[in-house]
Design a protein around this motif. Structure first.
Motif, PDB file in Angstrom:
ATOM      1  N   ASN A   3      74.364 -65.349  77.185  1.00 60.27           N
ATOM      2  CA  ASN A   3      73.635 -66.466  77.780  1.00 60.27           C
ATOM      3  C   ASN A   3      74.129 -67.360  78.979  1.00 60.27           C
ATOM      4  O   ASN A   3      73.303 -68.106  79.524  1.00 60.27           O
ATOM      5  CB  ASN A   3      73.361 -67.765  76.664  1.00 60.27           C
ATOM      6  CG  ASN A   3      72.265 -66.894  75.366  1.00 60.27           C
ATOM      7  OD1 ASN A   3      71.708 -66.003  75.606  1.00 60.27           O
ATOM      8  ND2 ASN A   3      72.602 -67.475  74.322  1.00 60.27           N
ATOM      9  N   SER A   4      75.513 -67.160  78.937  1.00 61.05           N
ATOM     10  CA  SER A   4      76.083 -68.002  80.236  1.00 61.05           C
ATOM     11  C   SER A   4      76.654 -66.976  81.302  1.00 61.05           C
ATOM     12  O   SER A   4      77.250 -67.129  82.189  1.00 61.05           O
ATOM     13  CB  SER A   4      77.483 -68.661  79.569  1.00 61.05           C
ATOM     14  OG  SER A   4      78.442 -67.689  79.292  1.00 61.05           O
TER      15      SER A   4
ATOM     16  N   LEU B 254      73.615 -55.926  70.819  1.00 62.48           N
ATOM     17  CA  LEU B 254      74.101 -54.946  71.553  1.00 62.48           C
ATOM     18  C   LEU B 254      73.063 -54.340  72.546  1.00 62.48           C
ATOM     19  O   LEU B 254      73.527 -54.322  73.770  1.00 62.48           O
ATOM     20  CB  LEU B 254      74.692 -53.904  70.733  1.00 62.48           C
ATOM     21  CG  LEU B 254      75.372 -52.721  71.552  1.00 62.48           C
ATOM     22  CD1 LEU B 254      76.573 -53.011  72.424  1.00 62.48           C
ATOM     23  CD2 LEU B 254      75.699 -51.549  70.391  1.00 62.48           C
ATOM     24  N   ALA B 255      71.981 -54.179  72.322  1.00 66.01           N
ATOM     25  CA  ALA B 255      70.896 -53.713  73.218  1.00 66.01           C
ATOM     26  C   ALA B 255      70.722 -54.607  74.357  1.00 66.01           C
ATOM     27  O   ALA B 255      70.619 -54.516  75.526  1.00 66.01           O
ATOM     28  CB  ALA B 255      69.628 -53.368  72.167  1.00 66.01           C
ATOM     29  N   HIS B 256      70.579 -55.964  73.933  1.00 65.85           N
ATOM     30  CA  HIS B 256      70.223 -57.020  74.960  1.00 65.85           C
ATOM     31  C   HIS B 256      71.509 -57.209  75.883  1.00 65.85           C
ATOM     32  O   HIS B 256      71.402 -56.990  77.143  1.00 65.85           O
ATOM     33  CB  HIS B 256      70.275 -58.488  74.426  1.00 65.85           C
ATOM     34  CG  HIS B 256      68.889 -58.804  73.949  1.00 65.85           C
ATOM     35  ND1 HIS B 256      67.865 -59.160  74.586  1.00 65.85           N
ATOM     36  CD2 HIS B 256      68.369 -59.008  72.696  1.00 65.85           C
ATOM     37  CE1 HIS B 256      66.949 -59.573  73.829  1.00 65.85           C
ATOM     38  NE2 HIS B 256      67.185 -59.458  72.632  1.00 65.85           N
ATOM     39  N   ALA B 257      73.025 -56.978  75.447  1.00 60.63           N
ATOM     40  CA  ALA B 257      73.887 -57.037  76.291  1.00 60.63           C
ATOM     41  C   ALA B 257      74.035 -55.705  77.225  1.00 60.63           C
ATOM     42  O   ALA B 257      74.413 -55.691  78.402  1.00 60.63           O
ATOM     43  CB  ALA B 257      75.160 -57.120  75.548  1.00 60.63           C
ATOM     44  N   ALA B 258      73.612 -54.747  76.583  1.00 63.94           N
ATOM     45  CA  ALA B 258      73.690 -53.310  77.141  1.00 63.94           C
ATOM     46  C   ALA B 258      72.743 -53.433  78.464  1.00 63.94           C
ATOM     47  O   ALA B 258      73.136 -52.897  79.729  1.00 63.94           O
ATOM     48  CB  ALA B 258      73.513 -52.169  76.341  1.00 63.94           C
ATOM     49  N   LEU B 259      71.604 -53.857  78.187  1.00 58.60           N
ATOM     50  CA  LEU B 259      70.500 -53.972  79.407  1.00 58.60           C
ATOM     51  C   LEU B 259      71.168 -54.935  80.434  1.00 58.60           C
ATOM     52  O   LEU B 259      70.927 -54.687  81.751  1.00 58.60           O
ATOM     53  CB  LEU B 259      69.296 -54.566  78.859  1.00 58.60           C
ATOM     54  CG  LEU B 259      68.374 -53.600  77.992  1.00 58.60           C
ATOM     55  CD1 LEU B 259      67.324 -54.089  77.272  1.00 58.60           C
ATOM     56  CD2 LEU B 259      67.777 -52.155  79.069  1.00 58.60           C
TER      57      LEU B 259
ATOM     58  N   VAL C 280      82.333 -64.403  65.735  1.00 57.88           N
ATOM     59  CA  VAL C 280      82.285 -63.284  67.013  1.00 57.88           C
ATOM     60  C   VAL C 280      80.843 -63.295  67.471  1.00 57.88           C
ATOM     61  O   VAL C 280      80.754 -63.145  68.568  1.00 57.88           O
ATOM     62  CB  VAL C 280      83.046 -61.980  66.644  1.00 57.88           C
ATOM     63  CG1 VAL C 280      82.941 -61.306  67.658  1.00 57.88           C
ATOM     64  CG2 VAL C 280      84.559 -62.324  65.979  1.00 57.88           C
ATOM     65  N   ALA C 281      79.831 -62.918  66.597  1.00 53.84           N
ATOM     66  CA  ALA C 281      78.320 -62.764  67.152  1.00 53.84           C
ATOM     67  C   ALA C 281      78.081 -64.380  67.673  1.00 53.84           C
ATOM     68  O   ALA C 281      77.501 -63.964  69.085  1.00 53.84           O
ATOM     69  CB  ALA C 281      77.604 -62.737  65.688  1.00 53.84           C
ATOM     70  N   ARG C 282      78.382 -65.241  67.549  1.00 53.09           N
ATOM     71  CA  ARG C 282      78.124 -66.593  68.099  1.00 53.09           C
ATOM     72  C   ARG C 282      78.924 -66.537  69.439  1.00 53.09           C
ATOM     73  O   ARG C 282      77.916 -66.866  70.744  1.00 53.09           O
ATOM     74  CB  ARG C 282      78.609 -67.984  67.483  1.00 53.09           C
ATOM     75  CG  ARG C 282      77.416 -68.243  66.295  1.00 53.09           C
ATOM     76  CD  ARG C 282      77.655 -69.545  65.677  1.00 53.09           C
ATOM     77  NE  ARG C 282      78.994 -69.546  64.975  1.00 53.09           N
ATOM     78  CZ  ARG C 282      79.170 -69.051  63.662  1.00 53.09           C
ATOM     79  NH1 ARG C 282      77.912 -68.778  63.004  1.00 53.09           N
ATOM     80  NH2 ARG C 282      80.045 -69.468  62.934  1.00 53.09           N
ATOM     81  N   GLN C 283      80.108 -66.323  69.514  1.00 51.41           N
ATOM     82  CA  GLN C 283      80.703 -65.939  70.936  1.00 51.41           C
ATOM     83  C   GLN C 283      80.212 -65.175  71.800  1.00 51.41           C
ATOM     84  O   GLN C 283      79.809 -65.270  72.797  1.00 51.41           O
ATOM     85  CB  GLN C 283      82.225 -65.815  70.698  1.00 51.41           C
ATOM     86  CG  GLN C 283      82.937 -65.686  71.886  1.00 51.41           C
ATOM     87  CD  GLN C 283      84.217 -65.174  71.646  1.00 51.41           C
ATOM     88  OE1 GLN C 283      84.712 -64.612  70.773  1.00 51.41           O
ATOM     89  NE2 GLN C 283      85.256 -65.525  72.582  1.00 51.41           N
TER      90      GLN C 283
END
Length: 151
Positions: A33-34, A61-66, A24-27
């Motif tokens: 990234n996409s 989560l921090a990267h995705a939230a930003l 799930v983390a890889r996904q």
């Protein structure tokens, strides 16, 4: 079972380990990234619910939230990452970016400066943090320039 011995996170409660969640983390990373930050945010959120004490999931989560324009959530995740491993620079860099998005310029400046300081050393695993330090220094310089220009 006493409250002191309860497993942390939903994954442990269902008998799953961190390794069970790595696909799930890889996904989630692939989604981020996409250019699918909302999907990545959802997946990283699920990972953090599963393993709230996993620093890598908090960083994701921090990267995705930003990337999803959710700076409050990014700040919470970055803060958790800092608490879990305060010697690493990436949590401070992410926290600084979240503070910048929240227009808390003083906190952003402090976090970027701390990231630069932390990046001068290697991680506990012996990894260089120089690249993170360079990004943090660029952010710090740009912030200082912007603050001076606006008085």
């Amino acid at each position: 079972m006493s409250p002191d011995t309860l497993p942390i996170g939903l994954a442990a409660q269902f008998g799953l380990s961190r390794n069970d969640l790595l696909p799930v983390a890889r996904q989630a990373r692939q989604k981020l990234n996409s250019g699918q930050p909302k999907e990545a945010l959802s997946l990283f959120g699920q990972l953090v619910l599963g393993c709230p004490d996993d620093r890598d999931f908090q960083i994701g989560l921090a990267h995705a939230a930003l990337a999803s324009d959710e700076p409050e959530l990014a700040l919470q995740a970055a803060t958790a990452a800092i608490v879990f491993e305060p010697t690493r620079a990436d949590g401070y860099l992410l926290s600084g970016r979240a503070c910048l998005a929240l227009e808390d310029f003083g906190a952003a400046e402090e976090d970027f400066a701390e990231a630069v300081t932390r990046a001068a050393s290697t991680t506990p695993e012996g990894e260089s943090q120089a690249a993170i330090g360079q990004v943090a220094q660029s952010c710090l310089d740009a912030l200082k320039t912007a603050l001076m220009a606006h008085g």
